[in-house]
Design a protein around this motif. Structure first.
Motif, PDB file in Angstrom:
ATOM      1  N   CYS A 168     -33.095  40.908 -77.084  1.00 36.44           N
ATOM      2  CA  CYS A 168     -32.889  42.192 -77.758  1.00 36.44           C
ATOM      3  C   CYS A 168     -31.432  42.453 -78.162  1.00 36.44           C
ATOM      4  O   CYS A 168     -31.130  43.545 -78.611  1.00 36.44           O
ATOM      5  CB  CYS A 168     -33.410  43.326 -76.892  1.00 36.44           C
TER       6      CYS A 168
ATOM      7  N   ARG B 160     -29.858  41.588 -80.736  1.00 37.05           N
ATOM      8  CA  ARG B 160     -29.707  41.850 -82.169  1.00 37.05           C
ATOM      9  C   ARG B 160     -30.036  43.295 -82.545  1.00 37.05           C
ATOM     10  O   ARG B 160     -29.872  43.698 -83.684  1.00 37.05           O
ATOM     11  CB  ARG B 160     -30.514  40.848 -82.988  1.00 37.05           C
ATOM     12  N   GLU B 161     -30.482  44.079 -81.558  1.00 37.82           N
ATOM     13  CA  GLU B 161     -30.617  45.519 -81.783  1.00 37.82           C
ATOM     14  C   GLU B 161     -29.241  46.159 -81.887  1.00 37.82           C
ATOM     15  O   GLU B 161     -29.082  47.221 -82.463  1.00 37.82           O
ATOM     16  CB  GLU B 161     -31.409  46.169 -80.654  1.00 37.82           C
TER      17      GLU B 161
ATOM     18  N   HIS C 197     -30.374  55.675 -84.732  1.00 32.32           N
ATOM     19  CA  HIS C 197     -30.690  54.598 -83.781  1.00 32.32           C
ATOM     20  C   HIS C 197     -32.075  54.806 -83.182  1.00 32.32           C
ATOM     21  O   HIS C 197     -32.817  53.850 -82.963  1.00 32.32           O
ATOM     22  CB  HIS C 197     -29.626  54.515 -82.680  1.00 32.32           C
TER      23      HIS C 197
ATOM     24  N   VAL D  23     -34.384  51.834 -84.335  1.00 32.58           N
ATOM     25  CA  VAL D  23     -34.335  50.805 -83.293  1.00 32.58           C
ATOM     26  C   VAL D  23     -35.340  51.092 -82.184  1.00 32.58           C
ATOM     27  O   VAL D  23     -36.233  50.300 -81.921  1.00 32.58           O
ATOM     28  CB  VAL D  23     -32.901  50.666 -82.709  1.00 32.58           C
TER      29      VAL D  23
ATOM     30  N   VAL E  50     -40.028  49.996 -81.497  1.00 31.75           N
ATOM     31  CA  VAL E  50     -40.413  49.278 -80.279  1.00 31.75           C
ATOM     32  C   VAL E  50     -41.467  50.070 -79.521  1.00 31.75           C
ATOM     33  O   VAL E  50     -42.468  49.523 -79.061  1.00 31.75           O
ATOM     34  CB  VAL E  50     -39.185  49.006 -79.381  1.00 31.75           C
TER      35      VAL E  50
END
Length: 126
Positions: free
Chosen positions: A34, A36-37, A91, A95, A99
């Motif tokens: 994770c 690359r979040e 965010h 992001v 999820v």
């Protein structure tokens, strides 16, 4: 930074990266599920797979350090500034929410001004 907290199965973000971004510094981080979040390779930092890869990145970043045409660190620094400028809700929406949507069905229980609440999924919400 490679500070993955094994207690959470390697899924939490290392706070070192968050701290570095808070200080306005780009990072080089080991690649894991994770990261690359937070770290966008070539934009606000670099992601490496092993020591040789990290070494190549350092050589590339610092090859012409101090010379006017060396802009690699400036580009990464500007990427961190952009990351810092994004509001919290950005965010959340781009992001965290995607999820969560993988494991929850969202039902709207309020008006357009109120958030939707998750129902079901891996954690039962009551």
């Amino acid at each position: 930074s490679s500070g993955i907290n094994a207690e959470y199965g390697g899924l939490d973000l290392p706070m070192k990266v968050v701290d570095m971004f808070g200080a306005g510094l780009p990072v080089c981080s080991r690649d894991f599920s994770c990261i690359r979040e937070l770290v966008i390779h070539g934009k606000n930092g670099c992601v490496f797979s092993d020591a040789a890869h990290l070494s190549r990145q350092f050589r590339s970043i610092f090859k012409r350090f101090g010379e006017p045409e060396c802009q690699h660190l400036s580009i990464l620094g500007n990427g961190v500034k952009h990351f810092q400028s994004l509001p919290w809700h950005y965010h959340w929406q781009h992001v965290a929410l995607p999820v969560l949507r993988e494991g929850f069905e969202f039902k709207d229980y309020g008006s357009d001004d109120e958030p939707s609440f998750p129902v079901g999924g891996p954690l039962t919400m009551m």
